[in-house]
Write a protein that holds these residues in place. Sequence first.
Motif, PDB file in Angstrom:
ATOM      1  N   LEU A  50       0.835  -1.199   0.000  1.00 56.57           N
ATOM      2  CA  LEU A  50       0.000   0.000   0.000  1.00 56.57           C
ATOM      3  C   LEU A  50       0.869   1.247   0.000  1.00 56.57           C
ATOM      4  CD1 LEU A  50      -2.727   1.455   0.220  1.00 56.57           C
ATOM      5  CD2 LEU A  50      -2.556   1.177   2.718  1.00 56.57           C
ATOM      6  N   GLY A  51       1.871   1.286   0.867  1.00 55.43           N
ATOM      7  CA  GLY A  51       2.772   2.434   0.932  1.00 55.43           C
ATOM      8  C   GLY A  51       3.490   2.679  -0.383  1.00 55.43           C
ATOM      9  N   SER A  52       3.952   1.612  -1.010  1.00 55.62           N
ATOM     10  CA  SER A  52       4.633   1.753  -2.304  1.00 55.62           C
ATOM     11  C   SER A  52       3.686   2.278  -3.371  1.00 55.62           C
ATOM     12  CB  SER A  52       5.228   0.408  -2.738  1.00 55.62           C
ATOM     13  OG  SER A  52       6.255   0.023  -1.861  1.00 55.62           O
ATOM     14  N   ALA A  53       2.448   1.801  -3.338  1.00 59.42           N
ATOM     15  CA  ALA A  53       1.457   2.271  -4.316  1.00 59.42           C
ATOM     16  C   ALA A  53       1.131   3.747  -4.100  1.00 59.42           C
ATOM     17  CB  ALA A  53       0.187   1.429  -4.227  1.00 59.42           C
ATOM     18  N   ILE A  54       0.962   4.140  -2.857  1.00 61.43           N
ATOM     19  CA  ILE A  54       0.636   5.538  -2.566  1.00 61.43           C
ATOM     20  C   ILE A  54       1.821   6.438  -2.887  1.00 61.43           C
ATOM     21  CG2 ILE A  54       0.191   7.183  -0.681  1.00 61.43           C
ATOM     22  CD1 ILE A  54      -1.563   4.998   0.599  1.00 61.43           C
ATOM     23  N   GLY A  55       2.994   6.044  -2.471  1.00 56.94           N
ATOM     24  CA  GLY A  55       4.172   6.883  -2.669  1.00 56.94           C
ATOM     25  C   GLY A  55       4.654   6.948  -4.096  1.00 56.94           C
ATOM     26  N   GLY A  56       4.449   5.884  -4.847  1.00 62.40           N
ATOM     27  CA  GLY A  56       5.021   5.844  -6.186  1.00 62.40           C
ATOM     28  C   GLY A  56       4.053   6.053  -7.318  1.00 62.40           C
ATOM     29  N   ASN A  57       2.776   5.996  -7.041  1.00 60.06           N
ATOM     30  CA  ASN A  57       1.800   6.041  -8.125  1.00 60.06           C
ATOM     31  C   ASN A  57       0.602   6.876  -7.695  1.00 60.06           C
ATOM     32  OD1 ASN A  57       0.573   5.508 -10.538  1.00 60.06           O
ATOM     33  ND2 ASN A  57       0.014   3.399 -10.045  1.00 60.06           N
ATOM     34  N   ARG A  58       0.866   8.095  -7.315  1.00 62.90           N
ATOM     35  CA  ARG A  58      -0.174   8.937  -6.726  1.00 62.90           C
ATOM     36  C   ARG A  58      -1.290   9.307  -7.693  1.00 62.90           C
ATOM     37  NH1 ARG A  58       4.708  10.436  -4.771  1.00 62.90           N
ATOM     38  NH2 ARG A  58       5.016  12.097  -6.241  1.00 62.90           N
ATOM     39  N   ALA A  59      -1.059   9.170  -8.976  1.00 62.80           N
ATOM     40  CA  ALA A  59      -2.067   9.612  -9.942  1.00 62.80           C
ATOM     41  C   ALA A  59      -3.087   8.519 -10.282  1.00 62.80           C
ATOM     42  CB  ALA A  59      -1.383  10.078 -11.226  1.00 62.80           C
ATOM     43  N   HIS A  60      -2.914   7.324  -9.737  1.00 64.86           N
ATOM     44  CA  HIS A  60      -3.790   6.219 -10.100  1.00 64.86           C
ATOM     45  C   HIS A  60      -4.442   5.601  -8.871  1.00 64.86           C
ATOM     46  CE1 HIS A  60      -0.944   6.573 -13.464  1.00 64.86           C
ATOM     47  NE2 HIS A  60      -1.988   6.266 -14.183  1.00 64.86           N
ATOM     48  N   GLN A  61      -5.539   4.945  -9.111  1.00 68.02           N
ATOM     49  CA  GLN A  61      -6.225   4.236  -8.035  1.00 68.02           C
ATOM     50  C   GLN A  61      -5.475   2.945  -7.720  1.00 68.02           C
ATOM     51  OE1 GLN A  61     -10.266   3.715  -9.256  1.00 68.02           O
ATOM     52  NE2 GLN A  61     -10.736   5.879  -9.087  1.00 68.02           N
TER      53      GLN A  61
END
Length: 172
Positions: A112-123
């Motif tokens: 989750l952290g990697s997704a939030i930190g690295g891909n902020r423009a996508h769901q």
Amino acid sequence: MAILTVVDRATLDPEGQQAYDEEIARVGRVTNMKGTILRSLPAHRAYHGSYLIKAELIKLLGKRAFNVYANAISSASDCILCYTFFRQALKADGIDPKDFVATETEQLLAELGSAIGGNRAHQLDADLWRRLRDTFDDTAIVNLIGFGGTMVATNIFNSVLEVDIDDYLQEQ
């Protein structure tokens, strides 16, 4: 090298000096980030609000899992200062961030952290959402995403202003 220098306490108005002193009372020092953000009390107050969410997450997850989560966000955001801070927090708990066995929950938080930190423009993808909903209630999910947003904001603040890594983080 930092874009702005750390503020000198003596140059702050009484409210700023109080916030400066509260930071020392809270953690024993004024970090480079706090010494930079204290140039603006509204900015300081806005970022300081994340500690309310952090406290809830530590109650829910424990300190180690919280640090795994925050470290993943900072690492994916390429914020050297924040990544260094959380890496040192993990090491202080006896964990080598590059070589440790994560629990199932910690692995979920790292993703989750990697997704939030690295891909902020996508769901987030459907599988990650399913696993989050299977593990956490709605309040916890709001706190996780809310803290994730404030962590990304902190990462942006430190990276854009090129806030120097604190000496105490480099010594460990």
